[in-house]
Design a protein around this motif. Structure first.
Motif, PDB file in Angstrom:
ATOM      1  N   ALA A  20      41.496  37.743  20.597  1.00 37.45           N
ATOM      2  CA  ALA A  20      42.964  37.858  20.581  1.00 37.45           C
ATOM      3  C   ALA A  20      43.557  37.259  21.850  1.00 37.45           C
ATOM      4  CB  ALA A  20      43.384  39.320  20.432  1.00 37.45           C
ATOM      5  N   TRP A  21      42.991  37.608  23.003  1.00 32.30           N
ATOM      6  CA  TRP A  21      43.466  37.050  24.271  1.00 32.30           C
ATOM      7  C   TRP A  21      42.462  37.351  25.378  1.00 32.30           C
ATOM      8  CZ3 TRP A  21      43.815  41.061  27.605  1.00 32.30           C
ATOM      9  CH2 TRP A  21      44.168  42.312  27.092  1.00 32.30           C
ATOM     10  N   GLU A  22      42.597  36.596  26.471  1.00 29.19           N
ATOM     11  CA  GLU A  22      41.794  36.786  27.681  1.00 29.19           C
ATOM     12  C   GLU A  22      42.733  36.835  28.879  1.00 29.19           C
ATOM     13  OE1 GLU A  22      37.727  34.340  27.052  1.00 29.19           O
ATOM     14  OE2 GLU A  22      39.498  33.095  27.373  1.00 29.19           O
ATOM     15  N   HIS A  23      42.310  37.563  29.926  1.00 28.08           N
ATOM     16  CA  HIS A  23      43.105  37.601  31.143  1.00 28.08           C
ATOM     17  C   HIS A  23      42.189  37.673  32.363  1.00 28.08           C
ATOM     18  CE1 HIS A  23      45.227  39.574  34.510  1.00 28.08           C
ATOM     19  NE2 HIS A  23      46.185  38.766  34.122  1.00 28.08           N
ATOM     20  N   PRO A  27      40.912  32.428  38.644  1.00 27.56           N
ATOM     21  CA  PRO A  27      39.758  31.850  37.941  1.00 27.56           C
ATOM     22  C   PRO A  27      38.407  32.489  38.264  1.00 27.56           C
ATOM     23  CG  PRO A  27      41.218  30.116  38.673  1.00 27.56           C
ATOM     24  CD  PRO A  27      41.745  31.407  39.271  1.00 27.56           C
ATOM     25  N   ASP A  28      38.205  32.955  39.486  1.00 29.06           N
ATOM     26  CA  ASP A  28      36.909  33.536  39.852  1.00 29.06           C
ATOM     27  C   ASP A  28      36.900  35.066  39.785  1.00 29.06           C
ATOM     28  OD1 ASP A  28      38.592  33.877  41.996  1.00 29.06           O
ATOM     29  OD2 ASP A  28      37.052  33.463  43.502  1.00 29.06           O
ATOM     30  N   MET A  29      37.871  35.651  39.114  1.00 27.34           N
ATOM     31  CA  MET A  29      37.966  37.109  38.963  1.00 27.34           C
ATOM     32  C   MET A  29      37.332  37.542  37.632  1.00 27.34           C
ATOM     33  SD  MET A  29      39.656  38.399  41.631  1.00 27.34           S
ATOM     34  CE  MET A  29      40.385  39.920  41.059  1.00 27.34           C
ATOM     35  N   PRO A  30      37.060  38.850  37.490  1.00 31.31           N
ATOM     36  CA  PRO A  30      36.478  39.350  36.247  1.00 31.31           C
ATOM     37  C   PRO A  30      37.405  39.130  35.043  1.00 31.31           C
ATOM     38  CG  PRO A  30      36.258  40.967  37.990  1.00 31.31           C
ATOM     39  CD  PRO A  30      37.174  39.891  38.501  1.00 31.31           C
TER      40      PRO A  30
END
Length: 111
Positions: A20-23, A27-30
């Motif tokens: 559904a989505w990513e957050h 860029p280098d965070m979990p």
């Protein structure tokens, strides 16, 4: 989750969920993401402290036999769950994700 690639392989490729989505805050965070299967939504997180590995959830499905057939057709190296009938009048398929979390998919039997 501890590995984004394994999580996507399991939830998207094997179980048939949709991303559904990513957050990520940077860029280098979990990664934090939501996967869906019909009306079911599950949030998955790489953030330390968000949850404890080894959780278990129960999810009611409308056609457990069709779902089981789809899983069997995908022939995972790591998961070949059966379908079984319980004394409490459900049919169930139990899977364990790569991080030790258990999902019990079930359908109530007609009485």
């Amino acid at each position: 989750m501890f590995d984004e690639t394994k999580a996507k392989e399991f939830y998207l490729d094997y179980l048939g969920f949709t991303l559904a989505w990513e957050h990520r805050f940077e860029p280098d965070m979990p990664l934090y993401m939501e996967v869906t299967l019909d009306a079911l939504s599950i949030h998955l997180s790489e953030h330390h402290g968000d949850c404890t590995p080894g959780a278990a959830i129960r999810v009611e499905l409308g056609d457990i036999e069709a779902f089981h057939s789809q899983l069997a057709a995908r022939k995972s190296k790591y998961s070949r769950p059966g379908i079984h009938e319980t004394p409490w009048d459900t049919q169930e398929v139990t899977v364990t994700d790569p991080f030790g979390n258990r999902i019990i998919f079930f359908e109530r039997l007609a009485q």
